[in-house]
Design a protein around this motif. Sequence first.
Motif, short mmCIF file in Angstrom:
data_model
loop_
_atom_site.label_atom_id
_atom_site.label_comp_id
_atom_site.label_asym_id
_atom_site.label_seq_id
_atom_site.Cartn_x
_atom_site.Cartn_y
_atom_site.Cartn_z
N SER A 352 8.64 -30.89 -38.12
CA SER A 352 8.28 -32.31 -38.08
C SER A 352 7.86 -32.88 -39.44
O SER A 352 7.76 -34.09 -39.58
N ASP A 353 7.61 -32.02 -40.43
CA ASP A 353 7.15 -32.50 -41.74
C ASP A 353 7.84 -31.69 -42.84
O ASP A 353 8.37 -30.61 -42.59
N ASN A 354 7.81 -32.24 -44.07
CA ASN A 354 8.38 -31.53 -45.21
C ASN A 354 7.35 -30.54 -45.76
O ASN A 354 6.83 -30.69 -46.87
N ILE A 355 7.05 -29.56 -44.94
CA ILE A 355 6.08 -28.52 -45.28
C ILE A 355 6.74 -27.16 -45.08
O ILE A 355 7.40 -26.92 -44.06
N LEU A 356 6.57 -26.29 -46.06
CA LEU A 356 7.09 -24.93 -46.00
C LEU A 356 5.96 -23.95 -45.73
O LEU A 356 4.88 -24.06 -46.33
N ASN A 385 -5.53 -15.30 -46.97
CA ASN A 385 -5.30 -13.93 -47.39
C ASN A 385 -5.38 -12.99 -46.19
O ASN A 385 -6.24 -13.16 -45.31
N LEU A 386 -4.51 -11.99 -46.18
CA LEU A 386 -4.45 -11.02 -45.09
C LEU A 386 -4.44 -9.62 -45.68
O LEU A 386 -3.74 -9.36 -46.67
N PHE A 387 -5.16 -8.70 -45.04
CA PHE A 387 -5.28 -7.34 -45.56
C PHE A 387 -4.58 -6.35 -44.62
O PHE A 387 -4.46 -6.60 -43.41
N SER A 388 -4.13 -5.23 -45.19
CA SER A 388 -3.48 -4.15 -44.42
C SER A 388 -2.29 -4.69 -43.63
O SER A 388 -2.19 -4.51 -42.41
N VAL A 389 -1.40 -5.37 -44.31
CA VAL A 389 -0.26 -6.03 -43.66
C VAL A 389 1.01 -5.23 -43.89
O VAL A 389 1.36 -4.91 -45.03
N ALA A 390 1.70 -4.91 -42.79
CA ALA A 390 3.00 -4.25 -42.88
C ALA A 390 4.14 -5.27 -42.81
O ALA A 390 5.16 -5.13 -43.50
N ASP A 391 3.98 -6.31 -41.98
CA ASP A 391 5.05 -7.30 -41.82
C ASP A 391 4.46 -8.56 -41.21
O ASP A 391 3.37 -8.54 -40.61
N CYS A 392 5.18 -9.67 -41.37
CA CYS A 392 4.77 -10.95 -40.78
C CYS A 392 5.99 -11.66 -40.20
O CYS A 392 7.11 -11.52 -40.71
N LYS A 393 5.77 -12.44 -39.15
CA LYS A 393 6.80 -13.29 -38.56
C LYS A 393 6.21 -14.69 -38.38
O LYS A 393 5.09 -14.84 -37.87
N ILE A 394 6.98 -15.71 -38.80
CA ILE A 394 6.50 -17.09 -38.78
C ILE A 394 7.10 -17.81 -37.57
O ILE A 394 8.33 -17.79 -37.38
N HIS A 395 6.24 -18.44 -36.75
CA HIS A 395 6.69 -19.15 -35.55
C HIS A 395 6.08 -20.56 -35.56
O HIS A 395 4.86 -20.71 -35.39
N TRP A 396 6.92 -21.58 -35.76
CA TRP A 396 6.47 -22.97 -35.66
C TRP A 396 6.61 -23.44 -34.22
O TRP A 396 7.58 -23.13 -33.54
N GLN A 397 5.63 -24.22 -33.77
CA GLN A 397 5.79 -24.90 -32.49
C GLN A 397 6.78 -26.05 -32.66
O GLN A 397 6.86 -26.66 -33.73
N LYS A 398 7.57 -26.35 -31.64
CA LYS A 398 8.66 -27.33 -31.75
C LYS A 398 8.17 -28.69 -32.23
O LYS A 398 8.84 -29.37 -33.00
#
Length: 696
Positions: A352-356, A385-398
């Motif tokens: 909905s916005d020009n935000i990455l 900031n996040l600690f002890s991170v192996a992986d991330c997945k980004i999920h935007w609400q519609k």
Amino acid sequence: MAKKKGDEKVNAAPQSDNEEQSLDEKPNFDDPEGFVDDITDEELLADVLESKPKESDGYENVVVVDGCPQVGPERLEKLQSVINKIFSKFGKIVNEYYPTTENGLTTGYIFLEYNNPQNAAEAVAATNNCKLDKQHTFLVNLFTDFKKYSDIPKEWEPPSPQPFKVQSDLQWYLMDPDAYDQFLVGIGTGTALQVWQNALPEPIVLQERPNWTETYAVWSPLGTYVATFHWRGVALWAGPKFSQFQKFFHPEARFISFSPCENYIVTFSPTGDRGDDKKLIIWDIRTGLEKRSFPPPDEYVTWPIFRWSKDDRFFARLGQDVLSVYETPSFGLLDKKSIKIPGIRDFCWSPSDNILAYWVAEDKDVPARVTLLELPNRTEIRSKNLFSVADCKIHWQKSGDYLCVKVDRYSKVKKDKNDIKYSGMYYNFEIFHMREKEIPVDSVEIKEPIQAFAWEPIGSKFAIIHGDTANVCISFYQVNTGQAPTLLKKFERTPFNHLFWSPMGQFIVLANLGLTGGALEFLDTNDFTIMNVSDHYQMSGIEWDPTGRYVVTGVSSLKCKMDCGYYLWSFQGKILRRVMKEGFAQFLWRPRPPTLLSDKQQKEIKKNLKKYYSQFESKDRMRSNKASKELVAKRTEQMKKHVEYREMKAQEWAEQKPRRLELRNYVDTDAIDTEPSGSVEEVVEFFIKEEKTVIE
């Protein structure tokens, strides 16, 4: 005997002296005195004069680029490099000229000659009024335009009226009075495509074509076009008759993606023969022109390679420690440079916005980081900031109201030479409240493995499938303002592995996809009522219609060769139709553009829905009566044909009776089989129902 050809000359009569003298005289081709020639050269030699060389021949290949920087000899080479990089993508430049002043400075305009007029015209259309930097904007024209503009007559003449050409209505499907949706069915790989209207009481075939595509088909995001794949490229079809709207020459293109507003299309040919620079191409859908091409990625990346902002203003791609953001319509890098982000792993645009939103992996003592970047000013509006991170997945609400970052965390890590092994895994869901001041972040922690996550498209709930194989659980959470998300409901020991929310929210289908699966559960998340439990054995996919009223489950022949076809369900889980098709490959609902009604108008309609209920009930009753009348008329017609056929055969039987008597020694056997003595009566009894009456 026949004479030889030469005999006539040998035996010809001798010529007289006068005749010999006349042959020796030269013919006179001069016009007689007083002759007036009234035929012009244009009339006599029109076809020859067309090919007469002109002084302006070759000028149509030349473009004039104004608005260039004025540089000295020391910076001329750099300017030439920039100009060639921008303009050489439209075709080969065979000649270039940079005029200079007496002081050696360039004049600010240049001349470029292409090898054909088509490339020159494409360069003008694509680069005119495009910004080179903040101080310089290109003004690009064909050299022949100067002649055209100099020959403008001093007195204006009104243009002659042009005949009206009717253009097909690209949004015709939205004008259906009953608002029926459409869907596409693919049969086999490149065998046939069918477009249906989900009408009542039975769907209607709108278009069916064999060999419409060679692989599969795709709807555009707003449903305006259907894209098909061919050996020579990609074709778009639109309008009531699905006529060809545009075609893009890109041999062996196998992947495409549309921009959200359907202004551009990206095609990718992994094995094409147009060279590495032409494997990834962005096209303008309306004009069919190539806007820019890119070399293929150096390493494996997920499709789509380019990801678009919600308004088609920007598109971006991920590189090695860089994020390249391009802007339209210039298709150049935003601010002429990529954004250097060491360790960047993934990104996603807000719907909905020009935000990455992007995340950066850990690097020794530097923690991982999730950042929200606003464009075009490149402002970091939030980071965590996040600690002890192996992986991330980004999920935007519609709706863009919330962002969830699923974080895979570890307790211990073991690093080998070429491999990293994690142990003691647990999972966090970081919830960003995008509409609140300073964008607060909440966190939900789950210790068990995560199988699926899905936002409610319109609403503030999300669902998670978690747990090991022996005990798969489904949890529903509510996002709240000013406090952490609350657990609404938890289902334990479920057989499901996928979540499918209705596009309108509230309703969800829990499904078990796969060759051994097929379980379905239709759930209302307002009070978590299980509306129905059913199954579709070996189903490979589920599709909600755009309105959230219907659900389709399908078994594709690409994944299973048995029982291929699709089932149509209501949102409550009632089976409406079973369609079995041999070779069934894909099912796609036609998307709808966003509604033009405001939130206030939509709430007003929902509030007064009872007012319209009687109208809809009356229309449904009329439709049902119409269907009943059509069925009765159809059966009456069939009965009429049967009676006519029976009477015709009875008449033939009567006319053939003398012949039968003759063949049977005049013994009438017609009535033997119909005598009562030759028949046996059999009485069959069967149970209909059982009633119990209590007598007090």
